[in-house]
Motif scaffolding. Structure first.
Motif, mmCIF file in Angstrom:
data_model
loop_
_atom_site.group_PDB
_atom_site.id
_atom_site.type_symbol
_atom_site.label_atom_id
_atom_site.label_comp_id
_atom_site.label_asym_id
_atom_site.label_seq_id
_atom_site.Cartn_x
_atom_site.Cartn_y
_atom_site.Cartn_z
ATOM 1 N N ALA A 5 -2.659 -7.962 -16.764
ATOM 2 C CA ALA A 5 -1.772 -7.777 -15.992
ATOM 3 C C ALA A 5 -2.339 -7.173 -14.939
ATOM 4 O O ALA A 5 -2.174 -6.808 -13.490
ATOM 5 N N GLN A 6 -4.184 -5.959 -14.754
ATOM 6 C CA GLN A 6 -4.647 -5.929 -13.652
ATOM 7 C C GLN A 6 -5.131 -6.772 -12.515
ATOM 8 O O GLN A 6 -5.442 -7.009 -11.726
ATOM 9 N N ASP A 7 -5.469 -8.804 -13.448
ATOM 10 C CA ASP A 7 -5.492 -9.231 -12.533
ATOM 11 C C ASP A 7 -4.280 -9.905 -11.046
ATOM 12 O O ASP A 7 -4.536 -9.883 -9.998
ATOM 13 N N PHE A 8 -3.192 -9.654 -12.262
ATOM 14 C CA PHE A 8 -2.117 -10.188 -11.316
ATOM 15 C C PHE A 8 -1.493 -8.798 -10.276
ATOM 16 O O PHE A 8 -1.586 -9.566 -9.010
ATOM 17 N N ASP A 9 -2.351 -8.275 -10.514
ATOM 18 C CA ASP A 9 -2.198 -6.963 -10.183
ATOM 19 C C ASP A 9 -2.925 -6.744 -8.111
ATOM 20 O O ASP A 9 -1.994 -6.723 -7.410
ATOM 21 N N ALA A 10 -4.179 -7.049 -8.671
ATOM 22 C CA ALA A 10 -4.950 -7.665 -7.834
ATOM 23 C C ALA A 10 -5.010 -8.452 -7.023
ATOM 24 O O ALA A 10 -5.084 -8.425 -5.559
ATOM 25 N N VAL A 11 -4.043 -9.048 -6.942
ATOM 26 C CA VAL A 11 -3.768 -10.436 -5.886
ATOM 27 C C VAL A 11 -2.299 -10.438 -5.566
ATOM 28 O O VAL A 11 -2.254 -11.146 -4.419
ATOM 29 N N ARG A 12 -1.471 -9.572 -5.729
ATOM 30 C CA ARG A 12 0.133 -10.060 -5.847
ATOM 31 C C ARG A 12 0.529 -8.055 -4.992
ATOM 32 O O ARG A 12 1.498 -8.326 -4.907
ATOM 33 N N ASP A 33 14.870 -3.099 -10.374
ATOM 34 C CA ASP A 33 14.649 -4.647 -10.331
ATOM 35 C C ASP A 33 13.867 -5.090 -11.054
ATOM 36 O O ASP A 33 13.436 -4.495 -11.908
ATOM 37 N N VAL A 34 14.184 -6.089 -11.414
ATOM 38 C CA VAL A 34 14.329 -6.851 -12.725
ATOM 39 C C VAL A 34 12.618 -8.146 -12.429
ATOM 40 O O VAL A 34 12.961 -8.517 -10.873
ATOM 41 N N GLY A 35 12.631 -8.152 -13.739
ATOM 42 C CA GLY A 35 11.192 -8.812 -13.989
ATOM 43 C C GLY A 35 10.785 -8.030 -13.014
ATOM 44 O O GLY A 35 9.379 -8.151 -12.060
ATOM 45 N N ALA A 36 10.426 -6.614 -12.890
ATOM 46 C CA ALA A 36 9.442 -5.504 -12.241
ATOM 47 C C ALA A 36 7.619 -6.000 -12.119
ATOM 48 O O ALA A 36 7.220 -5.696 -10.982
ATOM 49 N N GLY A 37 7.316 -6.835 -13.100
ATOM 50 C CA GLY A 37 5.802 -6.206 -12.947
ATOM 51 C C GLY A 37 5.422 -5.598 -12.873
ATOM 52 O O GLY A 37 5.582 -4.229 -13.798
ATOM 53 N N THR A 38 4.173 -5.476 -11.970
ATOM 54 C CA THR A 38 2.785 -4.221 -12.149
ATOM 55 C C THR A 38 3.416 -2.613 -10.927
ATOM 56 O O THR A 38 3.094 -2.204 -11.148
ATOM 57 N N GLY A 39 4.941 -3.449 -10.707
ATOM 58 C CA GLY A 39 5.735 -2.131 -10.604
ATOM 59 C C GLY A 39 5.733 -2.226 -8.774
ATOM 60 O O GLY A 39 6.151 -0.875 -8.098
ATOM 61 N N ILE A 40 4.908 -3.453 -7.934
ATOM 62 C CA ILE A 40 4.807 -3.073 -6.952
ATOM 63 C C ILE A 40 6.133 -3.054 -5.771
ATOM 64 O O ILE A 40 5.562 -2.471 -5.112
ATOM 65 N N TRP A 41 6.912 -3.856 -5.885
ATOM 66 C CA TRP A 41 8.396 -4.094 -5.755
ATOM 67 C C TRP A 41 8.592 -2.184 -5.364
ATOM 68 O O TRP A 41 10.025 -1.986 -4.868
ATOM 69 N N SER A 42 8.970 -2.686 -7.057
ATOM 70 C CA SER A 42 9.589 -0.616 -7.211
ATOM 71 C C SER A 42 9.184 0.713 -6.890
ATOM 72 O O SER A 42 9.837 0.925 -6.541
ATOM 73 N N ARG A 43 7.571 0.930 -6.898
ATOM 74 C CA ARG A 43 7.309 1.547 -5.474
ATOM 75 C C ARG A 43 7.903 1.685 -4.071
ATOM 76 O O ARG A 43 8.526 2.620 -3.491
ATOM 77 N N ALA A 44 7.724 0.421 -3.634
ATOM 78 C CA ALA A 44 7.782 0.360 -2.404
ATOM 79 C C ALA A 44 9.287 0.560 -1.811
ATOM 80 O O ALA A 44 10.132 1.122 -0.999
ATOM 81 N N LEU A 45 9.908 0.540 -2.610
ATOM 82 C CA LEU A 45 11.749 0.245 -2.433
ATOM 83 C C LEU A 45 11.972 1.303 -2.904
ATOM 84 O O LEU A 45 13.604 2.335 -2.236
ATOM 85 N N ALA A 46 11.496 2.570 -3.964
ATOM 86 C CA ALA A 46 11.724 3.321 -3.703
ATOM 87 C C ALA A 46 11.733 4.579 -2.786
ATOM 88 O O ALA A 46 12.092 5.344 -2.422
ATOM 89 N N THR A 47 10.483 4.066 -2.097
ATOM 90 C CA THR A 47 10.193 4.872 -1.278
ATOM 91 C C THR A 47 10.650 5.121 0.853
ATOM 92 O O THR A 47 10.797 5.510 1.135
ATOM 93 N N ALA A 48 11.190 2.772 0.663
ATOM 94 C CA ALA A 48 12.094 2.746 1.735
ATOM 95 C C ALA A 48 13.169 3.180 2.057
ATOM 96 O O ALA A 48 13.305 4.254 2.903
ATOM 97 N N PHE A 49 14.320 3.555 0.635
ATOM 98 C CA PHE A 49 15.633 4.137 0.157
ATOM 99 C C PHE A 49 15.413 5.107 0.082
ATOM 100 O O PHE A 49 17.654 5.529 -0.829
#
Length: 251
Positions: free
Chosen positions: A12-19, A47-63
């Motif tokens: 998961a840390q690897d995924f996070d580093a590149v995504r 946020d379905v299939g949220a992974g490491t929360g990259i988009w979760s945090r972005a969406l919460a902040t933006a909207f």
């Protein structure tokens, strides 16, 4: 389905580093998403299939919306809570076909590069229909066979393109959602910046090989050819191309 062990925290840390998308890439996608969301924000987002929360945090902040980040992998959730804790994001275990959400409780759903991981696309569409409020949109960020011409990685590593071409086609995704009562609102190509240089790409590629569904099963010969292609581009003074992916919106 992926052969990557996302339940392992190290993976998961690897995924996070590149995504973890560059801030400007997140801003681009959030601006496009805003076109299909209520002016004051949707209130709640799944946020379905949220992974490491990259988009979760972005969406919460933006909207300024409460985001329920649904992710089946314990390793990914652990990394998300460690790296992207946010007062308006709740990380929950769950799958696309069994969402831990109440009926008609969500104002929007976001799915990023995860549809190809769903064991049953039709069941996932039915479940999203259940949890979404009437008229709420589903926004799907991803690529589809025959529409992945602006994903440079797949051109550098043709074996990865072969994997990606086996994923659900756009028509299959649309049909699954239409059968659950959704209708297509829009399909647009969104482009975002990626790496600044091929030197950066070369640094990230070993991590990507461990953590990317399309790369993990490439043999050494295919991998060496791809690395050589990146090195040629670097020697020629070229720069990485922008990443172009589709935004499919249904309602």
């Amino acid at each position: 389905m992926s052969n990557v062990r996302y339940d392992l925290v190290a993976r998961a840390q690897d995924f996070d580093a590149v995504r973890d998308r560059r801030p400007e890439a997140q801003e681009i996608w959030c601006r496009r998403a805003a076109e299909y969301l209520p002016a004051g924000g949707p209130g709640t987002i799944a946020d379905v299939g949220a992974g490491t929360g990259i988009w979760s945090r972005a969406l919460a902040t933006a909207f300024d919306s409460q985001v329920y980040a649904i992710e089946p992998s314990s390793g990914m959730r652990e990394r998300a809570t460690e790296a992207r804790a946010h007062p308006m994001v709740t990380y929950l275990p769950g799958t696309a076909d069994d969402l831990p959400l109440d009926d008609e409780s969500m104002g929007a759903a976001w799915l990023s590069t995860c549809v190809h991981q769903f064991p049953d696309l039709h069941a996932a569409a039915r479940e999203l229909r259940r949890v979404l409020q009437p008229g709420a949109p589903v926004l799907i960020r991803g690529g589809y066979p025959g529409r992945q011409d602006e994903i440079e990685l797949f051109h550098l590593f043709p074996g990865a393109m072969r994997v990606a071409e086996s994923w659900p086609r756009l028509g299959q995704v649309v049909t699954a959602f239409e059968e659950s009562g959704f209708a297509v609102v829009a399909l647009e190509r969104v482009r975002e910046p990626t790496a600044d240089s091929y030197e950066e790409v070369l640094e990230l590629l070993p991590v990507m090989r461990r953590s990317d569904t399309a790369l993990v099963d490439l043999d050494d010969e295919e991998w060496a050819k791809g690395i050589a292609a990146v090195e040629r581009a670097l020697a020629a003074g070229e720069r990485p191309r922008d990443l172009g992916m589709d935004l499919l919106v249904l309602r």
